[in-house]
Design a protein around this motif. Structure first.
Motif, PDB file in Angstrom:
ATOM      1  N   TYR A 214       0.846  -1.214  -0.046  1.00  0.00           N
ATOM      2  CA  TYR A 214      -0.017   0.044   0.056  1.00  0.00           C
ATOM      3  C   TYR A 214       0.710   1.265  -0.026  1.00  0.00           C
ATOM      4  O   TYR A 214       1.984   1.226   0.636  1.00  0.00           O
ATOM      5  CB  TYR A 214      -0.911  -0.072   1.344  1.00  0.00           C
ATOM      6  CG  TYR A 214      -1.821  -1.187   1.240  1.00  0.00           C
ATOM      7  CD1 TYR A 214      -3.055  -1.139   0.636  1.00  0.00           C
ATOM      8  CD2 TYR A 214      -1.552  -2.204   2.162  1.00  0.00           C
ATOM      9  CE1 TYR A 214      -3.971  -2.241   0.533  1.00  0.00           C
ATOM     10  CE2 TYR A 214      -2.423  -3.316   2.115  1.00  0.00           C
ATOM     11  CZ  TYR A 214      -3.590  -3.284   1.354  1.00  0.00           C
ATOM     12  OH  TYR A 214      -4.445  -4.558   1.632  1.00  0.00           O
TER      13      TYR A 214
ATOM     14  N   VAL B   6      -2.624   2.402   7.729  1.00  0.00           N
ATOM     15  CA  VAL B   6      -3.056   1.074   7.169  1.00  0.00           C
ATOM     16  C   VAL B   6      -3.604   0.418   8.492  1.00  0.00           C
ATOM     17  O   VAL B   6      -4.496  -0.364   8.592  1.00  0.00           O
ATOM     18  CB  VAL B   6      -1.912  -0.026   6.557  1.00  0.00           C
ATOM     19  CG1 VAL B   6      -2.558  -1.138   6.197  1.00  0.00           C
ATOM     20  CG2 VAL B   6      -1.313   0.934   5.346  1.00  0.00           C
TER      21      VAL B   6
ATOM     22  N   ALA C  10      -7.352  -1.379  -0.121  1.00  0.00           N
ATOM     23  CA  ALA C  10      -6.620  -0.430  -0.851  1.00  0.00           C
ATOM     24  C   ALA C  10      -7.327   0.894  -1.412  1.00  0.00           C
ATOM     25  O   ALA C  10      -6.867   2.030  -1.375  1.00  0.00           O
ATOM     26  CB  ALA C  10      -6.057  -0.944  -2.070  1.00  0.00           C
TER      27      ALA C  10
END
Lengths: 152, 153
Positions: A17, A24, A147
């Motif tokens: 990512y 995250v 994502a």
């Protein structure tokens, strides 16, 4: 009477990512954020989503797809290292039948300005009601959904 | 700062007990029976024990080993099929602060004539450089031998 069986299987998925580990990690730790990418989905009705994101805490998701049988995910958090690691166990149930119990490890590793996430699932698939293939595919889809959530 | 790492591993142990599956199951389900065999090796001293044997229930056992190290077992029951299967997840601490592992354990009970074959599968994550070196598998085998002794009472 159901024929009892257990198939044990392990898989690992890596996903990069652009966001830093803290962001995250937060997508797993913040119930409002997690609900959006983890529980909500097209055609999925969420009947309950309750979270206690602490070691020893439970998370319960009750949901169903269309007219399908009610499903639930009962999660217990075992290990939380902020921005670095989450380990949880979870059992999936469809209707009255428990179909799997799993241990999942998520590691958040810094990779440049972004994050390399590694998910390892060690699963016990029960009574022929679930298998590892769809589970791995399901997690790949979820990590793609994550994502998109991180970009919004 | 702790260097974080995870090593995943799986092992399986089998035992055949001269007892019915119902009797073997009861040794896990009955708190008094389990307290007799689910104990540490010689010199181990119980500190705390609590068990709530039902799906969603917890178990907590801590004790001091002869070396002085305190080990703590915190377990959560995921699946219980009477006389056939128990699945629980658990994490272990040493000296209260050092978490060394998180595991998923599956206990399957299968009738074999008048006896029972127990198949124990542990899927584990060992943490932050804790080098298990096979001691979990060895310790589990030790416990399953004690279960065998309990069943001969």
């Amino acid at each position: 009477m159901a024929e009892r069986s257990v198939v044990h299987a392990t898989f690992s998925i890596q996903r990069a990512y652009d966001s830093p580990p803290a962001k995250v990690f937060n997508a797993f730790a913040d119930p409002a954020v997690k609900r959006r990418w983890f529980a909500e989905g097209e055609g999925c009705q969420v009947d309950e989503y309750s979270v206690d994101f602490n070691v020893g805490g439970y998370e319960r998701t009750r949901f169903r797809f269309g007219d399908g049988a009610p499903m639930r995910n009962d999660t217990t958090y075992h290990d939380i290292v902020p921005n670095e690691r989450i380990i949880f166990s979870y059992t999936m149930t469809i209707g009255e039948n428990r179909i799997s119990s799993s241990l999942a490890t998520i590691e958040f590793n810094k990779a440049g300005a972004g994050t390399e996430l590694r998910l390892t699932e060690q699963g016990a698939f029960l009574d022929g009601l679930d298998t590892v293939g769809p589970r791995e595919a399901g997690w790949k889809d979820l990590l793609e959904t994550l994502a998109r959530a991180l970009q919004s | 700062m702790i260097e974080r790492s995870v090593v995943h591993g799986t092992f399986t142990i089998e035992r055949v007990y001269d007892a019915t599956p119902a009797r073997v199951f009861r040794a896990w389900a009955d708190p008094d029976a389990k307290a007799r065999w689910f104990v540490g090796p010689a010199g181990w001293q119980l500190l705390e024990r609590a068990i709530d044997f039902r799906v969603g229930g917890k178990e907590h056992v801590s004790g001091r080993m002869a070396s002085g190290t305190v080990s703590t077992f915190d377990s959560y029951y995921h699946d219980i099929v009477p006389d056939q299967r128990i699945i629980y997840s658990y994490h272990m601490h040493l000296d209260h602060t050092r978490k060394i592992s998180v595991s998923l354990a599956t206990v399957e009970l299968k009738p074999e004539g008048r006896a029972t074959r127990l198949v124990f599968t542990e899927q584990g994550a060992f943490l932050d450089g804790y080098d298990d070196a096979g001691s979990r598998e060895h310790g589990t085998g030790f416990l399953l031998n004690q279960l065998g002794a309990e069943l001969q009472r």
